[in-house]
Design a protein around this motif. Sequence first.
Motif, PDB file in Angstrom:
ATOM      1  N   ASP A 133      -7.000  -0.284   2.128  1.00 40.30           N
ATOM      2  CA  ASP A 133      -6.536   0.186   0.830  1.00 40.30           C
ATOM      3  C   ASP A 133      -5.229  -0.507   0.456  1.00 40.30           C
ATOM      4  N   ALA A 134      -5.102  -0.855  -0.792  1.00 43.81           N
ATOM      5  CA  ALA A 134      -3.885  -1.485  -1.297  1.00 43.81           C
ATOM      6  C   ALA A 134      -3.543  -0.898  -2.653  1.00 43.81           C
ATOM      7  N   ASP A 135      -2.300  -1.094  -3.073  1.00 44.32           N
ATOM      8  CA  ASP A 135      -1.851  -0.550  -4.356  1.00 44.32           C
ATOM      9  C   ASP A 135      -2.521  -1.239  -5.534  1.00 44.32           C
ATOM     10  N   ALA A 179       0.850  -1.197   0.000  1.00 41.07           N
ATOM     11  CA  ALA A 179       0.000   0.000   0.000  1.00 41.07           C
ATOM     12  C   ALA A 179       0.880   1.238   0.000  1.00 41.07           C
TER      13      ALA A 179
END
Length: 677
Positions: A179-181, A163
């Motif tokens: 949330d993550a990339d 992330a």
Amino acid sequence: MHTTQNIRNIVFTGHTGSGKTSLIEALLFQAGETTQQGDVEKGSTVTDFDPLEQEHHHSLHVSVATAHHAGCHINLIDTPGYPDFQGQVLVALSAADTVVVVINALAGIEPMSRKVMEWAANQHLPCMVVINRIDAAPDKLNKRLREITEVFGRECLPLELPADHAAKVVEVFGRESGDADFSSVDAAHTSLIEQVVEANEAAMEHYLEEGTVPAAELHAAFEQALREHHLVPVCFTSAKTGTGVPELLDIMAKLAPNPLESTPHPFIGHKDGKAVEIWPDADADKPLLAHVFHVEFDPFVGKLALLRVHQGSLKLGSQVLIGADGSSVKIAHLYRLQGKERIPVQQALPGDICAVAKINEIEPDTILHERHEDDGVAMSAMTLPTPLVGFALRAKKRGDEQKLSDVLHKLVTEDPCLRIEYDTAANETVLRGLGEMHLRIALERMDKQYHVEVDAAPPRIPYRETITQAAQAQYRHKKQTGGAGQFGEVLIEVEPLERGAGFEFASRIVGGAVSGSLIPAVEKGIRQVLASGAISGHPLMDLRVTLLDGKMHSVDSKEIAFVVAGRKAFMQAIAEAKPVILEPVVDLEVTVPAAAMGDISGDLAVRRAQIHDAQADESGNMVIQAKVPLAELNDYATRLNSLTGGEGSWAIQFSHYEPATEKTQQELMSQFKAADD
């Protein structure tokens, strides 16, 4: 004091440059074992303490360090990543409960990563993949995860996701949002939970009834999925920035199996004359079974043996039995290792890794035990790659021959994929390894650590000589020196035999033309030529010599006279029998990626190979079988690595001898004649 339940034995593997040693260094720093994180380039890491490792900036042998975290005693086993040193990786697997395959985020999946995943699966060892150096390639991480799934299977699932453009990681096993990339934390969580419960019937029923199962209730199912290779967790780290390192430390403490949960390493015993499998029990009250997986020579304590206690406990001062003969030794020095640092301990529990020192009888694969009924017990055999690349060694200084022999013994004791061969015909000592770098490092160690200088050259090809037609020759040896003289005359016939028949000597002497007591002298003279060769200096083979006739003198016929007569007559007969030089031909098996098939076939054609089979194996690689002259394979390991990116492997076995090329025969005969002049 730790317990067996709190032990974690984790081996770090992967291709050179993936950052295994740096990652272990980051874990040790994170756990508070070091006050400053070491650097591979500066030679300041805990596990790369050998001077040659520091000079070359990569690991060359197995080393062990320990981190303490969340109440766990975590043994971190560092291994080399260069394919030439894969033997060190294989022996380390026999001490581990979990295999961590470290992959460089920049380079992706490399040859050693593929090999280790295959080895781990074959040995039923739980496996994790760690994508390291994520700070250097944040935009490639999604691609790397897809590649891992495509190459190693759908059981490879992220345990966390990067992330904030790889500045941190987000755990997905115990959380359903975040949330993550790339990807979705919720989707990754669901996929992971479903993969885990598939391995356990009770967990699956719970999941189907409730629609979800909290991660905290899935520890047993998680361990089962790991053991059965139904799950290969994928993690993300940067040893340089520390991203993901605390999380990885937590994962190893909380989710990696302890010795009570892991699949036991099988031992082999004997019952009623038959081999039987023995599965050790990680119980301190059971009889001791400990396996020596690595031996090294420490300049201060001498022979140092690294071992894993699989059953029972090993105590300082105890008497134990070692090896098949059950000789008794006292454990006078017992250590836990922190790289080169030796920390004295009182005992090693079941599942622990420790070291014992100054026991000369210990060799690699030695079993330490307590009962004579276990004298024949051994660790289940591990298939190691065959060392095929060789250097012929000769000590530069006269008088260093014994020292060279002693050093070579130490080197092959430390490395299971080094081998010494003594070629009596060529009068050579040959050191064989898995590649040129493997051997170069061994030569450097001889020079810098043991101060033995050697000349190294490619080993001589074991050419042979033979004849192609029958011939006869007669020779009279007569020597008069004023006193008793020498006299012996023989008539012999030579004839070729079928390939592989060797040498035969026969006598058809009748009527006492040559005394029966002197006939062995004729054979002795012939055998002198057999060993030294007649036209190229290589041994003769596949022929029969028959003594047809001869003459004696009542006074001057002695053994020496008939030795000389036999030798000279044999040389003359060989010259008339159309001699040829034979070269060894080997059966070659090469396993390569399918994409490299064309390049490999072309290269083999240049080497005068005769390919007689090429088929795909279960993994999709091509297995090529061919016959090829041994002389054409001197540089084959290097060439194969170049053509396959290190993913090719090969094995050879002697097949037969056949005539060498005309050019080779002329060169060898010219060299022999020049040396004889």
